[in-house]
Design a protein around this motif. Structure first.
Motif, PDB file in Angstrom:
ATOM      1  N   PRO A 102      -5.415   9.727   0.709  1.00  0.00           N
ATOM      2  CA  PRO A 102      -5.528   9.479  -0.736  1.00  0.00           C
ATOM      3  C   PRO A 102      -6.938   9.759  -1.253  1.00  0.00           C
ATOM      4  O   PRO A 102      -7.920   9.653  -0.528  1.00  0.00           O
ATOM      5  CB  PRO A 102      -5.181   7.994  -0.856  1.00  0.00           C
ATOM      6  N   ASP A 139       1.479   7.089  -6.595  1.00  0.00           N
ATOM      7  CA  ASP A 139       0.317   7.964  -6.760  1.00  0.00           C
ATOM      8  C   ASP A 139       0.677   9.435  -6.560  1.00  0.00           C
ATOM      9  O   ASP A 139       0.107  10.310  -7.210  1.00  0.00           O
ATOM     10  CB  ASP A 139      -0.770   7.550  -5.771  1.00  0.00           C
ATOM     11  N   TRP A 140       1.635   9.702  -5.664  1.00  0.00           N
ATOM     12  CA  TRP A 140       1.973  11.106  -5.407  1.00  0.00           C
ATOM     13  C   TRP A 140       2.503  11.808  -6.651  1.00  0.00           C
ATOM     14  O   TRP A 140       2.308  13.004  -6.834  1.00  0.00           O
ATOM     15  CB  TRP A 140       3.005  11.211  -4.278  1.00  0.00           C
ATOM     16  N   ALA A 142       4.372   8.467   2.264  1.00  0.00           N
ATOM     17  CA  ALA A 142       4.835   8.266   0.889  1.00  0.00           C
ATOM     18  C   ALA A 142       5.257   9.593   0.259  1.00  0.00           C
ATOM     19  O   ALA A 142       6.228   9.658  -0.503  1.00  0.00           O
ATOM     20  CB  ALA A 142       3.739   7.604   0.066  1.00  0.00           C
ATOM     21  N   ARG A 171      -0.547  13.081  -8.676  1.00  0.00           N
ATOM     22  CA  ARG A 171      -1.537  13.976  -8.078  1.00  0.00           C
ATOM     23  C   ARG A 171      -1.152  15.434  -8.316  1.00  0.00           C
ATOM     24  O   ARG A 171       0.026  15.802  -8.233  1.00  0.00           O
ATOM     25  CB  ARG A 171      -1.646  13.694  -6.584  1.00  0.00           C
ATOM     26  N   ARG A 218       0.833  -1.208   0.000  1.00  0.00           N
ATOM     27  CA  ARG A 218       0.000   0.000   0.000  1.00  0.00           C
ATOM     28  C   ARG A 218       0.868   1.258   0.000  1.00  0.00           C
ATOM     29  O   ARG A 218       0.564   2.241  -0.690  1.00  0.00           O
ATOM     30  CB  ARG A 218      -0.925  -0.009   1.216  1.00  0.00           C
ATOM     31  N   GLN A 250       0.977   4.244  -2.855  1.00  0.00           N
ATOM     32  CA  GLN A 250       0.803   5.659  -2.512  1.00  0.00           C
ATOM     33  C   GLN A 250       1.969   6.495  -3.025  1.00  0.00           C
ATOM     34  O   GLN A 250       1.787   7.634  -3.479  1.00  0.00           O
ATOM     35  CB  GLN A 250       0.674   5.800  -0.995  1.00  0.00           C
ATOM     36  N   TYR A 251       3.181   5.942  -2.967  1.00  0.00           N
ATOM     37  CA  TYR A 251       4.363   6.662  -3.453  1.00  0.00           C
ATOM     38  C   TYR A 251       4.231   6.968  -4.950  1.00  0.00           C
ATOM     39  O   TYR A 251       4.473   8.089  -5.396  1.00  0.00           O
ATOM     40  CB  TYR A 251       5.610   5.832  -3.172  1.00  0.00           C
ATOM     41  N   CYS A 287       0.097   6.179   6.537  1.00  0.00           N
ATOM     42  CA  CYS A 287      -0.607   7.334   5.985  1.00  0.00           C
ATOM     43  C   CYS A 287       0.049   7.745   4.672  1.00  0.00           C
ATOM     44  O   CYS A 287       1.268   7.605   4.498  1.00  0.00           O
ATOM     45  CB  CYS A 287      -0.563   8.485   6.977  1.00  0.00           C
ATOM     46  N   ALA A 288      -0.746   8.261   3.755  1.00  0.00           N
ATOM     47  CA  ALA A 288      -0.219   8.661   2.448  1.00  0.00           C
ATOM     48  C   ALA A 288       0.835   9.749   2.570  1.00  0.00           C
ATOM     49  O   ALA A 288       1.677   9.906   1.688  1.00  0.00           O
ATOM     50  CB  ALA A 288      -1.357   9.130   1.552  1.00  0.00           C
TER      51      ALA A 288
END
Length: 444
Positions: free
Chosen positions: A231, A199-200, A278, A203, A192, A196-197, A274-275
């Protein structure tokens, strides 16, 4: 955010909070030695510790800090003199220091004759302190089998029992001084975190959007108020950016500052990972971003806005760059906020439990090294910087930190409450200014 707005925010921001001093009354040598570990970021082992005191004639002395160095394993007078002079020279830089107590922590035992170990090192340091005008308030040794004072004529052979130095209650958990890597996170958390890493960088408010202009579409899903980095939904088909959107600076820098503040906010165990952890890895991994991150961590959101604004908009970058170099280099800049530094250390330790790649480990260790160095934990900072360079030799900040550690250089704020203010002694050392060259020949 414009440079003028950043300067206005900096002027209006309150000074960093100061921790309330902890008052401890030492009734004797055992009391003093019992509290020495509380003055240091890690347990002293094979070390010499100087407890620094301030107080004028007729006043009660109070401690103003402690300094720890590796114990020199020699009784040769020449290297002992050089070592003592270097150590006491640094002690004299501390604002208001008038006296010292020296304590040697050694794995050696008392000699069969009763002679304490490390006695030569203690005597050399205390003689040098007296030469420099400092009052010596004690010479102590904590050995493998006992402890004692070199000034105690009734010291028993083998010293006093070490049990007398045990604290009255449990010591608070140490938030610095940890070099060992934390245990690896469970596999589901690990996967997970990596998602998230990635995904950053997709974004809009992440490093890719805010700093590099790589915007992959807006997201409308609400985020919990507990952490602004929670997220959101993945981008839809409309997320493909135009060429203009992809390569322009124009992200919301205030949003990035808010996200970093969220990294330092308290987190519940149920939030892990927590995101924002990341995001922290994404920032420390990039050589050009880690200085701004550390600047905001140490000195707050106002300084962070100034730094990120200067990064995204070249106007005023030179002046901000000078301030950032002074801050990270530990020169004439105000002391960083220790509570924020502690929060960042805890967050980076959590990140370290979720990573495998050497380049990620090097980035985390490099950031931890600076945070420890900023708090005066020079030995721990050196170990972390060395480990960072073993994992990835091309890091930029770690070699600078390692050089400072090897030369015994600590930040100016380790010695003075506010190095940004002029030292009154500087005026005494500065040659007086004259009105210009004398005309008509020399004057006798």
């Amino acid at each position: 955010m414009s440079q003028s707005r950043a300067r206005a925010a900096r002027r209006q921001s309150p000074p960093p909070r100061r921790r309330a001093p902890r008052i401890v009354r030492a009734a004797g040598p055992a009391d003093l030695l019992r509290h020495i570990p509380d003055l240091l970021p890690a347990e002293p082992e094979d070390s010499l510790v100087l407890v620094l005191f301030a107080g004028g004639p007729g006043t009660v002395s109070r401690t103003v800090g402690a300094m720890r160095v590796d114990l020199l394993h020699t009784e040769d007078p020449a290297p002992l003199r050089a070592w003592s002079a270097s150590l006491l020279g640094r002690a004299l830089l501390v604002e208001g220091v008038t006296g010292v107590a020296a304590a040697a922590y050694t794995p050696d035992a008392f000699a069969p004759s009763g002679r304490p170990p490390a006695a030569a090192q203690l005597r050399a340091v205390c003689r040098q302190a007296e030469r420099m005008g400092l009052e010596v308030q004690g010479r102590f040794v904590v050995a493998a089998d006992g402890w004692g004072s070199l000034d105690d004529p009734e010291l028993p052979r083998g010293g006093h029992p070490l049990a007398l130095l045990e604290p009255d209650g449990p010591r608070p958990a140490r938030r610095r001084g940890v070099v060992a890597r934390p245990a690896r996170a469970p596999e589901d958390e690990h996967e997970r975190f990596l998602a998230q890493y990635v995904d950053w960088w997709q974004r809009p408010e992440g490093p890719g959007g805010v700093l590099h202009g790589v915007t992959l579409g807006e997201r409308s899903a609400p985020r919990p108020a507990a952490c602004p980095a929670a997220p959101s939904d993945p981008p839809g088909p409309e997320a493909e950016p135009s060429a203009m959107d992809r390569y322009r600076y124009g992200g919301d820098l205030d949003r990035l500052v808010e996200l970093i503040e969220g990294v330092l906010a308290p987190h519940e165990d149920t939030d892990r990972p927590c995101a924002c952890r990341a995001l922290l890895l994404a920032l420390v991994e990039r050589q050009g971003l880690i200085p701004m991150l550390l600047g905001q961590v140490g000195w707050g959101p106002a300084f962070g806005r100034e730094l990120w604004t200067a990064f995204a908009a070249p106007a005023g970058r030179e002046r901000t760059g000078e301030r950032l170099r002074a801050a990270l280099g530990g020169s004439r800049f105000r002391r960083p906020d220790r509570d924020r530094v502690d929060a960042a250390v805890a967050a980076l330790q959590e990140v370290a439990a979720h990573i495998d790649l050497p380049r990620h480990g090097a980035a985390v260790d490099e950031a931890l090294a600076w945070l420890h160095w900023a708090c005066g934990a020079s030995s721990t900072a050196g170990a972390l910087a060395e480990r960072a360079l073993r994992q990835h030799a091309d890091r930029d900040l770690a070699p600078m930190l390692l050089d400072r550690v090897r030369r015994g250089v600590l930040p100016d704020w380790a010695y003075r409450e506010d190095p940004s203010r002029p030292d009154p002694f500087d005026a005494l050392l500065t040659p007086p200014r004259t009105g210009g060259p004398v005309r008509g020949g020399s004057r006798s």
